[in-house]
Scaffold this motif. Sequence first.
Motif, short mmCIF file in Angstrom:
data_model
loop_
_atom_site.label_atom_id
_atom_site.label_comp_id
_atom_site.label_asym_id
_atom_site.label_seq_id
_atom_site.Cartn_x
_atom_site.Cartn_y
_atom_site.Cartn_z
N ARG A 229 -3.15 -10.82 9.30
CA ARG A 229 -2.76 -12.01 8.55
C ARG A 229 -2.11 -11.57 7.25
O ARG A 229 -2.33 -10.47 6.75
CB ARG A 229 -3.96 -12.90 8.25
N PHE A 230 -1.28 -12.45 6.68
CA PHE A 230 -0.72 -12.21 5.36
C PHE A 230 -1.82 -12.33 4.31
O PHE A 230 -2.76 -13.12 4.47
CB PHE A 230 0.37 -13.23 5.03
N VAL A 231 -1.71 -11.57 3.24
CA VAL A 231 -2.58 -11.74 2.08
C VAL A 231 -1.72 -11.61 0.83
O VAL A 231 -0.70 -10.93 0.83
CB VAL A 231 -3.73 -10.71 2.02
N ASP A 232 -2.12 -12.28 -0.22
CA ASP A 232 -1.43 -12.13 -1.50
C ASP A 232 -1.89 -10.84 -2.17
O ASP A 232 -3.02 -10.38 -1.97
CB ASP A 232 -1.72 -13.32 -2.40
N GLY A 233 -1.02 -10.27 -2.97
CA GLY A 233 -1.32 -9.00 -3.60
C GLY A 233 -2.61 -8.99 -4.39
O GLY A 233 -3.34 -7.99 -4.41
N ARG A 234 -2.93 -10.11 -5.03
CA ARG A 234 -4.15 -10.17 -5.85
C ARG A 234 -5.42 -10.10 -5.00
O ARG A 234 -6.50 -9.83 -5.52
CB ARG A 234 -4.16 -11.46 -6.67
N ASP A 235 -5.29 -10.33 -3.69
CA ASP A 235 -6.44 -10.32 -2.81
C ASP A 235 -6.59 -9.00 -2.05
O ASP A 235 -7.48 -8.87 -1.21
CB ASP A 235 -6.34 -11.47 -1.80
N VAL A 236 -5.74 -8.04 -2.34
CA VAL A 236 -5.83 -6.73 -1.68
C VAL A 236 -6.82 -5.86 -2.43
O VAL A 236 -6.64 -5.59 -3.62
CB VAL A 236 -4.45 -6.04 -1.63
N PRO A 237 -7.88 -5.40 -1.78
CA PRO A 237 -8.89 -4.60 -2.48
C PRO A 237 -8.42 -3.17 -2.73
O PRO A 237 -7.40 -2.72 -2.20
CB PRO A 237 -10.07 -4.62 -1.50
N ARG A 238 -9.19 -2.47 -3.53
CA ARG A 238 -8.88 -1.07 -3.79
C ARG A 238 -9.02 -0.27 -2.50
O ARG A 238 -9.86 -0.55 -1.65
CB ARG A 238 -9.83 -0.51 -4.86
N GLY A 239 -8.21 0.74 -2.36
CA GLY A 239 -8.25 1.58 -1.16
C GLY A 239 -7.07 2.52 -1.19
O GLY A 239 -6.23 2.48 -2.10
N PRO A 240 -6.93 3.39 -0.20
CA PRO A 240 -5.82 4.34 -0.17
C PRO A 240 -4.46 3.66 -0.14
O PRO A 240 -3.46 4.24 -0.58
CB PRO A 240 -6.08 5.16 1.10
N TRP A 241 -4.41 2.42 0.37
CA TRP A 241 -3.16 1.66 0.41
C TRP A 241 -2.69 1.25 -0.98
O TRP A 241 -1.53 0.84 -1.13
CB TRP A 241 -3.34 0.43 1.29
N LYS A 242 -3.55 1.35 -1.98
CA LYS A 242 -3.18 1.00 -3.35
C LYS A 242 -2.80 2.25 -4.16
O LYS A 242 -2.43 2.15 -5.32
CB LYS A 242 -4.34 0.29 -4.05
N ARG A 243 -2.93 3.41 -3.57
CA ARG A 243 -2.65 4.67 -4.28
C ARG A 243 -1.19 4.77 -4.68
O ARG A 243 -0.84 5.26 -5.75
CB ARG A 243 -3.03 5.84 -3.37
N LEU A 244 -0.30 4.27 -3.83
CA LEU A 244 1.13 4.29 -4.10
C LEU A 244 1.73 3.00 -3.56
O LEU A 244 1.94 2.88 -2.36
CB LEU A 244 1.78 5.52 -3.44
N VAL A 245 1.98 2.05 -4.42
CA VAL A 245 2.46 0.73 -4.00
C VAL A 245 3.99 0.68 -4.12
O VAL A 245 4.55 1.07 -5.14
CB VAL A 245 1.82 -0.38 -4.86
N THR A 246 4.64 0.23 -3.07
CA THR A 246 6.09 0.07 -3.09
C THR A 246 6.45 -1.23 -3.79
O THR A 246 5.95 -2.29 -3.45
CB THR A 246 6.66 0.06 -1.66
#
Length: 247
Positions: A229-246
Amino acid sequence: MARLRRTLVTALLAVLVAAVLPPTAGQAAVGERARASYPWHTRIVATTFWVGEVFDPHAADGSQMISTYDDHWYESYGGCDGRIRGGTCTTERRYRRDGWFPRRMTPKQNPFYLDLPFDDLNDRVGFRRRGAVVPWATRPRYAGLVDDPTVSLMKNRWVQIRSRGRTCYGQIQDAGPGRYHDARYVFGRRDARPASKRYNNAGLDVSPALNGCLGFRSLDGDRDRVDWRFVDGRDVPRGPWKRLVTR
């Protein structure tokens, strides 16, 4: 007068208690529904793609040297998202200890990327319809860009993906597989299925990082299934996917 003071004190105490106590189950459910405003798409076949992959040099969409949103994706990303063997960019297994990042190159963009079959930039139907079908198109940040042919409303948007008891997050960086304006599936209800019949009816491609994070059985197959599902950026938790955001 004393009765009035008691009434005021009682009301004040009620406000303080409400502020301190956790929300009731009903209140929590309302808050959860507000955050989960995008429907889940369940049991969708996901294939794997990667920057630098060339799986059909004769097809218009057979190379991942470019994306629908970036004519220089290979350079923008930093090169082959895997390993080069015999002059060919191939995929590789990813490991938790590395944060699912590539082991033989240093990416310049988020390695947790994916595509969905809606190209809102280069597909004429997708571009024409995006203002009406993209859920966030009316938000102040995007409303003024709907008619701008140089800006995508899809690129970099976050998606939550579940598979085999794991949950990971990624950013949209391309469109596909198979179709390019499948609004009914991409923005539709939970039971909407992909229109494309290619690649075992696949409804999205995921990167090698997401492949490893989600525990796919195959490095490059068409049998693994996910919920997304889509999520808004503010709802994305910390994790390896936040290490380098495009961005």
